[in-house]
Write an enzyme that holds these catalytic residues in place. Structure first.
Site, mmCIF file in Angstrom:
data_model
loop_
_atom_site.group_PDB
_atom_site.id
_atom_site.type_symbol
_atom_site.label_atom_id
_atom_site.label_comp_id
_atom_site.label_asym_id
_atom_site.label_seq_id
_atom_site.Cartn_x
_atom_site.Cartn_y
_atom_site.Cartn_z
ATOM 1 N NE ARG A 70 -47.677 51.414 60.699
ATOM 2 C CZ ARG A 70 -48.262 51.965 61.746
ATOM 3 N NH1 ARG A 70 -47.506 52.601 62.645
ATOM 4 N NH2 ARG A 70 -49.567 51.905 61.924
ATOM 5 C CG HIS A 123 -44.831 49.904 67.480
ATOM 6 N ND1 HIS A 123 -44.980 49.311 66.239
ATOM 7 C CD2 HIS A 123 -45.642 51.002 67.447
ATOM 8 C CE1 HIS A 123 -45.829 50.004 65.515
ATOM 9 N NE2 HIS A 123 -46.246 51.043 66.232
#
Length: 309
Positions: free
Chosen positions: A224, A272
């Site tokens: 993250r 991502h």
């Protein structure tokens, strides 16, 4: 009965299609659907609008559309009685291992530097290390982290892990807790972050952590964006302590056009995409939990509120 989809980022159509194909009679609703929320007991969520759950008075299960649940846990209005679940998927696990292995090999063999040389028409060979001469440290030894560690070990790298508690793994030493973090970092030529995002792990990729890595270490963050203190990474790169970083996750996504990461020569950026949930493969386990909820049976892949994962 129905399933309510609540998301701000996921493309909804593939999820609706996958659910309807397997359960045509099930009502699939999408927030902010204008219907009666009182009959909704099961929500499928990803990066929902914070506070949305309080509109559902009878919510019993909040199912994450992915392996991560930090986007759910950060909601201050999370219903106290709702069970939170995540998905586990062999495709997700294998995709993450393949992606991180690719990044490790790219760094060890200097492929990014050759790409830069190509743009400048430079023909210059660079010495490289072999896998057995490189130690990779994997932070987070859950399903994803443990599999990544095993794949790297099978490829020939020396591999260590770091987790909240020690666990036996063949050929891999797992360091445990804050007391063993420094020893783990000191041996990590390449550091991979696959930690869950919790209050304890937020900002863990900081100047103090980087300073305990060997000079010239390389950092990979596929967990993250909030794990990383952006300014500290830039400082340690420019100070010459770190040789580079590969980042797949960011505090703000998409990464803003003016962010210094874009133009830093030793930062490799991907949008991502290390491991992306496929609705077709995970919908069966979501429907399994939906059925279990209707029968008042224990759910699978339940998340600990206390641990945050």
């Amino acid at each position: 009965m129905s399933i309510m989809i609540i998301t701000q980022r996921k493309e909804i159509a593939p999820w609706v299609k996958a659910l309807q194909e397997r359960r045509p009679a099930l009502e699939i609703r999408v927030y902010p659907d204008g219907g009666n929320y009182d009959d909704v007991t099961f929500a499928l969520a990803w990066n929902h609008p914070l506070g949305a759950f309080r509109e559902f008075r009878n919510l019993k299960c909040i199912a994450s559309m992915g392996a991560g649940v930090d986007h759910i846990m950060k909601d201050p209005d999370l219903p106290e009685d709702a069970v939170i679940t995540k998905v586990t998927d062999e495709n997700l696990t294998n995709d993450m291992a393949a992606f991180t292995l690719g990044l490790v090999l790219q760094h060890v063999r200097g492929l990014s530097e050759y790409e830069a040389q190509q743009r400048q028409h430079i023909w210059r060979r660079k010495a490289y290390k072999r896998a057995e001469d490189v130690t990779v440290g994997v932070m987070g030894m859950g399903v994803l982290g443990a599999h990544v560690a095993r794949v790297l070990r099978q490829t020939g790298f020396r591999v260590n892990g770091w987790a909240t508690a020690a666990k036996p793994m063949e050929g891999i030493k797992v360091y445990a807790g804050e007391g063993e973090l420094s020893a783990f970092l000191a041996q990590s030529d390449i550091l991979i972050c696959l930690l869950p995002l919790t209050k304890e792990t937020a900002g863990i990729l900081n100047r103090g952590t980087f300073g305990k890595l060997p000079k010239g270490a390389y950092v990979i963050n596929v967990a993250r964006g909030e794990h990383l203190v952006d300014e500290d990474l830039l400082y340690m790169l420019d100070a010459g302590h770190l040789s580079g970083a590969s980042l797949d996750v960011f505090r703000e996504e998409p990464l803003p056009a003016g962010h210094p990461f874009w133009r830093h020569p030793r930062i490799h950026i991907t949008p991502h995409i290390a491991s992306v949930t496929d609705p077709e493969t995970v919908v069966p386990q979501i429907l399994d939990n939906y059925d279990r909820l209707q029968r008042n049976e224990p759910l699978i892949n339940v998340v600990s509120r206390q641990k945050g994962y």
